[in-house]
Enzyme design. Structure first.
Site, PDB file in Angstrom:
ATOM      1  CB  CYS A  37     -31.266  -4.005   1.747  1.00 29.39           C
ATOM      2  SG  CYS A  37     -32.910  -4.731   1.805  1.00 29.39           S
ATOM      3  CG  ASP A 439       7.643  19.115   1.960  1.00 30.30           C
ATOM      4  OD1 ASP A 439       7.844  17.999   2.471  1.00 30.30           O
ATOM      5  OD2 ASP A 439       7.401  20.150   2.616  1.00 30.30           O
TER       6      ASP A 439
END
Length: 462
Positions: A37, A439
């Site tokens: 599962c 930056d």
């Protein structure tokens, strides 16, 4: 207690709390039932000593477990690792997802990775518990289930469209994985009112994602970039549909993906995630797996928004942006080579290239009339980049080494570092790219691509 025991106990807690954040990151199987599962399965939680954990569905299947009919573990998003990782395992998983093993075999996969077939087998088995053949087999089974339950294609056609070499192999695999025959799978879908569609109506799909998904930004970006003839966006904001044409290994496709809020899956903390509704029109159903993977990369559906938002949300500059747009994605490219050309020439010139060199569709749909030109057709108009893409000097396929691809791109006359960075982020799906001179601090690693998308969404692009 070993580190492995601690890791498994943590996974069991995720299963016990049915935490969908881990769907696709691992699978669990129950020895007393023979079923595997997803972690968020709503069934009664099994006792810890009866549970085994697997990195992939293929590994669970290889150990003799069959897929749960209730939680459908094959329908979960892929692990975010496979798109983020640059090592051979990550590259191999991207190639397998693109259908390379089905088309070229394990030998073809190994050649693309630059390793021997034995080395690839050993590395995948050691880390994932399954080799390339088993991983491809699990993927074929999932493709077959989708076609059985959503189309009216004959079962025999589905067998070969899914990549199986024979009908017998197809039947045996479906029985082993789903504990049902192909006919029983189709009948079960009919009983739950999932009507099968005729091939002309396309294949309806739900493209699953984990966590929140900020669809508006992705659809805004795709709308701004759309090249007429190849792409179109229709509908009002919040309910748009993106459509585009695709060149695929066996034929062509037209795909449509909906923005509608109903597909974003807003839900509780422990059961986050959802899906985008899509419809695929394929000239050859063997292209289903490849088309789905390309859409998943374009819409960044296998990302882990929890990891991204946690890292970027800790930065003072980005914190308010992350809070405003949780689950912001970093879109990729449906066709990496096409994106590279478009990044170089721009949208207006790309439209002219489509009109002059694009291949007309045999069956146009609305404004979608052409495929974007192949690199070989653009050698004279686009120049060195098209030549490098056509002759393989630059490789941008899902298994390409990103550093090697960047170096090859930088060697192409006419490409600057900023354009190459854009190609690396979008065409190669690198989550940690920063344009030169920007930056962008290292504290944003390994999610600098996502940080830049947050800045662009807030109109603060460096």
């Amino acid at each position: 207690m070993t580190d492995q025991d601690i890791g498994q106990d943590t996974r069991y807690e995720a299963v016990r709390s049915r935490d969908a954040r881990f769907d696709g990151e691992f699978f669990f199987a129950v020895e007393t039932t023979g079923i595997y599962c997803r972690p968020s399965c709503p069934a009664v939680t099994p006792k810890r000593h009866n549970v085994r954990f697997f990195a992939t569905a293929a590994a669970a299947q290889g150990s003799g477990f069959r897929a749960c009919r209730r939680c459908r573990p094959d329908a979960v998003p892929g692990s975010a690792d496979w798109n983020a990782r640059a090592d051979v395992v990550g590259r191999a998983m991207r190639l397998i997802g693109d259908g390379v093993v089905d088309r070229e075999g394990v030998a073809g996969l190994a050649v693309r990775l630059g390793y021997s077939a034995r080395q690839v087998q050993r590395q995948l088995t050691a880390e994932l518990g399954a080799g390339p053949v088993a991983l491809a087999r699990a993927q074929r089974a999932h493709t077959a289930r989708v076609l059985l339950q959503t189309t009216g294609l004959p079962v025999t056609e589905i067998a070969f469209a899914s990549g199986f070499a024979s009908v017998r192999q197809f039947n045996d695999t479906i029985r082993a994985v789903y504990a049902a025959t192909p006919t029983e799978l189709r009948a079960a879908a009919a009983r739950t009112s999932r009507r099968t569609a005729a091939p002309a109506a396309g294949i309806p799909l739900r493209l699953a994602h984990r966590g929140p998904y900020h669809a508006a930004y992705v659809f805004d970006l795709l709308e701004r970039e759309a090249v007429p003839g190849v792409e179109e966006m229709s509908g009002p904001v919040g309910g748009r549909t993106y459509r585009r044409t695709l060149r695929l290994p066996y034929g062509t496709g037209i795909v449509a993906v909906d923005e509608r809020p109903g597909g974003t899956g807003r839900s509780s903390t422990l059961h986050p995630g959802g899906w985008l509704d899509a419809r695929l029109h394929l000239t050859d159903p063997r292209d289903l797996t490849t088309a789905v993977q390309r859409l998943r990369r374009l819409f960044d559906l296998d990302a882990d928004p929890y990891a991204v938002d946690e890292r970027l949300g800790a930065d003072p500059r980005l914190a308010p942006l992350v809070a405003a747009r949780p689950g912001l994605r970093a879109p990729g490219a449906a066709d990496p080579e096409e994106y590279a050309v478009r990044a170089l020439v721009g949208r207006a010139q790309a439209e002219r290239l489509v009109r002059a060199h694009g291949k007309a569709l045999d069956a146009p749909r609305g404004t979608l009339t052409h495929l974007f030109p192949e690199p070989a057709a653009l050698a004279e108009t686009v120049g060195p980049l098209a030549v490098a893409l056509a002759d393989g000097t630059v490789r941008l396929d899902p298994g390409a080494d990103r550093d090697d691809a960047e170096a090859a791109l930088l060697a192409v006359p006419g490409l600057d570092a900023r354009t190459v960075a854009a190609i690396r982020a979008r065409a190669l799906g690198d989550p940690d790219v920063a344009p030169p001179g920007a930056d962008v601090p290292d504290t944003w690693r390994p999610w600098r691509t996502y940080a830049l998308h947050h800045l662009r969404a807030a109109e603060e692009t460096p």
